[in-house]
Design a protein around this motif. Structure first.
Motif: not given
Length: 867
Positions: A499-501, A204-212, A716-721
């Motif tokens: 973040q799990v929201s 996985r490219p480092e420059w790809e935003p995790t939330w994309s 439920m939404y998971v955001f990996n930042i």
């Protein structure tokens, strides 16, 4: 070589101990200068290589260029390499198991792009034709369809679009998936169908935003096949990187009718290049202050080696004068001594500084890579400019250090030099001391003080050395603390990995499920929060932040009954985190549980980027006192009506943010309450618009995310930042290694400086001590005299050193204020440490040096002519 120079060399050989001490002093000074300059260059080189490894190498980006503009870019004399990159759009990923990533994001590079962007293949090869593609490992792991090398895939690429109040909006890879109540509200407008062959699998490219919302796949774009009407992006690697690239890029874009030009500031700042005038002023003024401190410290170290022994050398110079040596010859004799010592010391110092850095890097590289996860190593980066600066500053330092002794030597007459009358003052007025000294401290203290007055040059040289050491330590520690504070202000404030929201109406089971994620393996820290949204409060004009006061002066209509509308984030923390947070904020935890009078901790100090002033500001969000009341109103989004919600009492004020709570901007306020208070407010008012979230730190965020994805419900939404936070922590941590290393180095040099100065001074006073012993001074009395001298040295150096340090610290603060804005505060802990350290180090140095003198035979010491 003339006779005076020959005699100077012979004198240096005769006084081997003094010569060796001087050489060691110069070597240490040169090593400092070499180490600091090389450390700075090496640190910037590491950050440069790490940024390239994470984000790719490019300096200027021209957006949406046509074939004619592309040819102009390639023909530009400043262009070294031209990377073509094109976003071909999004396509649905068949069988995606990640609801937040339903797409493939197709990105094309030419051959230069494939070489210069960080694409790490796991297997297969890079694409060499426009119908070949490389997939990410994440796609292989998260899609129900099994992909392997050689597979043919058909993709219908298009644009992500959403319609809002402003009209149709095209979304990019930096925009997360647009959802509402668990449903996707964006659309994919398909434009083109392409067939691809899978030729490689990459990490996985480092420059790809995790939330994309799209997994990146890489394909190939051929320069020669770009049509006259085709549009592409051109990223340029320049031949020379300097500040003029900003003006050149903008001028080039204007001349060739290119609408958009961007600069890779993340990388350029590590070249020392920025288009921010305030930041330039910060860098130059900081560099000037720090380099001045280093040079002054180096001068003091070398100067003391020459100046403190001038009385011993004066007899030799007087003898030269008695046989016809001129003032110029005597002056040049001292300069020649500096030249000889410099020729020996500078090469050794440069090699010593480099060797010390190499050994240091060898030990800390594994620690840095393990702790921060950086892929690049800290390497000793040597440039011709670094050597030139080190040699130049060292030569200048030696010249300054020898100048005053040389001028003094030229003025010594033969009689005065032989009788030593210029160094030892015997008049009653010169050595007069207060009677109070003898009454309070005894005869030994009076003798010690008289000794200092009799040998003023040695005394002043020692005090000067102590003052410089105090200033060096306090200035560098202050610089380190404020540099870290500045870095924290300039970062995004991300302090969690996942973040799990839950945005829909929650149930007890939902809350229980989210909270259970905190018990997963690898989770190291968690914080469960609930936030009521669409809450506001009308704050009195006298209490609003300064930025808003300026706005109100221009437009009074903003106010309502003399009050300004603040948006409020009312946030509750779980018991464990609230208890810890209350302790940090200095608030009694029990106060926050009182349901008769709702209490809240107000985050009243926030970081803020002022775009107009081009500064990062630490500002007051609101001017409130403990015990003040803040009324809360709830805005019903359906009816548009504002209803009274409740009121809270300010229980504490702080600038600390709990994990997951982002700083509010001007006109906003974060209020932290207990879960019981939140339940009471929600229960009484039937508030529906609540966001529930769990924030996690994990030792393996990717694995933790996978486990959560398996257990979570669809809404439920998971955001990996993690990657964004990791980059911030890497920057701050590496900078801390650099600056704290600098502090350790400066502290070591300061201690060496003090020991060198005092030990040399004590050695030159052997005959004086022998005379005191010969007239009956006991060992106990001698020790008391030495102890009192140490106290006098410490008090005098602190009286001068602390005020000078405050001035230097203020200058450093003012340098930082070109790009940041926060209050000047004195580092009281560092100051207390310095006060204690001065007396300890001076006392230890005096005792160490005097212990060697005690063993000397009185007769031999009285007869001694050289050291």
């Amino acid at each position: 070589m003339n006779i005076v120079n020959k005699l100077t060399i012979r004198h240096l050989k005769q006084n081997k101990r003094r010569t060796l001490v001087t050489i060691i002093g110069v070597i240490i000074s040169v090593a400092i200068i070499m180490a600091v300059t090389t450390l700075g260059i090496s640190f910037l080189d590491l950050m440069k290589r790490q940024t390239i490894a994470n984000e790719g190498e490019w300096h200027v980006l021209y957006k949406d260029v046509n074939k004619e503009q592309l040819e102009a870019i390639k023909s530009d004399e400043d262009s070294k390499k031209v990377i073509l990159t094109k976003d071909l759009g999004y396509a649905y990923l068949a069988g995606s198991q990640n609801e937040n990533k339903p797409y493939l994001f197709i990105k094309a590079y030419n051959s230069e792009g494939l070489q210069n962007f960080p694409i790490e293949l796991s297997r297969g090869k890079l694409p060499k034709a426009e119908n070949e593609v490389v997939l990410s490992e994440e796609i292989v792991n998260n899609a129900r369809v099994e992909y392997k090398l050689g597979d043919q895939i058909k993709l219908q690429a298009g644009e992500r679009q959403i319609t809002n109040q402003e009209g149709l909006l095209v979304l990019s890879q930096t925009d997360p998936l647009q959802t509402e109540n668990g449903k996707i509200i964006e659309t994919l407008e398909e434009k083109k169908t392409e067939n691809y062959t899978v030729v490689g699998i990459m990490k996985r490219p480092e420059w790809e935003p995790t939330w994309s919302p799209g997994y990146t796949i890489i394909t190939y774009i051929e320069d020669s096949k770009i049509g006259a009407e085709d549009k592409t992006d051109a990223a340029v690697i320049l031949k020379k990187v300097n500040r003029s690239l900003y003006a050149h890029g903008e001028e080039f874009a204007e001349n060739n009718k290119i609408n958009k030009v961007y600069f890779n500031n993340n990388l350029l700042r590590y070249y020392g290049v920025t288009n921010n005038d305030n930041l330039n002023a910060t860098l130059f003024s900081l560099s000037a202050v720090i380099m001045t401190v280093i040079i002054v410290g180096s001068v003091s170290l070398i100067y003391n080696a020459f100046a403190i022994s001038v009385s011993e050398r004066s007899r030799h110079l007087g003898m030269l004068s008695s046989v016809g040596a001129t003032k110029r010859q005597k002056r040049n004799s001292v300069f020649f001594e500096g030249f000889v010592i410099g020729v020996i010391s500078i090469p050794i110092g440069i090699l010593g500084g480099l060797a010390g850095l190499s050994i240091t890097f060898l030990f800390i590289n594994s620690i840095i890579q393990g702790a921060l996860g950086v892929t690049q190593k800290l390497e000793v980066t040597l440039t011709p400019m670094t050597i030139f600066i080190a040699c130049g500053v060292s030569i200048l330092t030696i010249f300054i250090s020898t100048y005053i002794p040389a001028i003094r030597a030229s003025k010594i007459s033969a009689i005065d030099a032989i009788r030593q009358t210029s160094d030892v003052k015997l008049t009653g007025k010169a050595v007069k001391t207060s009677k109070l000294i003898r009454k309070l401290f005894g005869f030994e203290a009076e003798i010690g003080l008289k000794n200092l007055k009799r040998n003023k040059r040695r005394y002043k040289a020692t005090v000067f050395s102590l003052i410089i050491s105090i200033v060096l330590f306090l200035a560098v520690s202050f610089f380190t603390d404020h540099l870290k504070k500045s870095l924290v202000l300039s970062q995004d404030g991300i302090n969690y990995d996942l973040q799990v929201s839950l945005n829909s109406k929650e149930s007890a089971d939902d809350v229980k499920l989210i909270q259970s994620f905190a018990n997963l393996d690898n989770v190291t820290e968690s914080n469960f929060t609930r936030k009521i949204r669409n809450v506001n409060s009308w704050i009195e004009e006298t209490s609003i932040t300064d930025i808003l006061k300026d706005s109100v002066k221009n437009d009074k209509s903003i106010l309502k009954d003399g009050k300004y509308p603040y948006y409020i984030n009312l946030i509750s923390l779980d018991e464990e985190n609230l208890r810890s947070y209350a302790q940090t904020a200095g608030v009694e935890y029990e106060k926050l549980l009182n349901q008769d009078q709702f209490a809240a901790i107000v985050i009243d100090t926030i970081p803020y980027e002022d775009n107009e002033a081009e500064k990062f500001v630490e500002m007051k969000a609101v001017y409130k006192e403990i015990g003040d009341v803040i009324e809360l109103n709830y805005m019903d989004t359906l009816t548009g009506k504002e209803e009274y919600l409740n009121q809270v009492v300010v229980a504490g004020l702080t600038g600390q943010h709990p994990m997951g709570v982002m700083p509010a901007g001007p006109g906003g306020l974060n209020l932290i309450v207990s879960e019981d208070v939140m339940e009471k407010i929600v229960g009484e008012n039937n508030v529906m618009d609540i966001q529930t979230a769990l924030f996690l730190k994990s030792s393996d965020p990717m694995e933790t995310q996978e486990k959560i994805e398996e257990l979570k419900e669809s809404y439920m939404y998971v955001f990996n930042i993690y990657l964004g936070r990791q980059q911030e922590e890497q920057t701050i941590m590496i900078m801390s290694v650099f600056t704290y290393g600098f502090i350790v180095l400066i502290t070591a040099i300061s201690i060496a400086n003090i020991f060198n100065t005092i030990s040399t001074s004590i050695s030159l006073r052997k005959r004086e001590f022998a005379m005191l012993k010969s007239v009956g001074m006991t060992p106990k009395g001698f020790n008391k005299m030495i102890n009192y001298e140490s106290i006098f040295y410490g008090i005098k150096s602190l009286l001068y050193g602390l005020p000078i340090s405050v001035v230097v610290m203020y200058l450093i603060h003012q340098s930082l204020m070109n790009s940041f804005s926060f209050k000047f505060t004195l580092p009281w802990i560092d100051i207390i440490f310095v006060i204690a350290a001065v007396f300890i180090i001076v006392g230890a140095a005096m005792l160490y040096s005097s212990a060697k003198v005690k063993r000397e035979n009185i007769i031999d010491a009285l007869k001694q002519e050289s050291i």
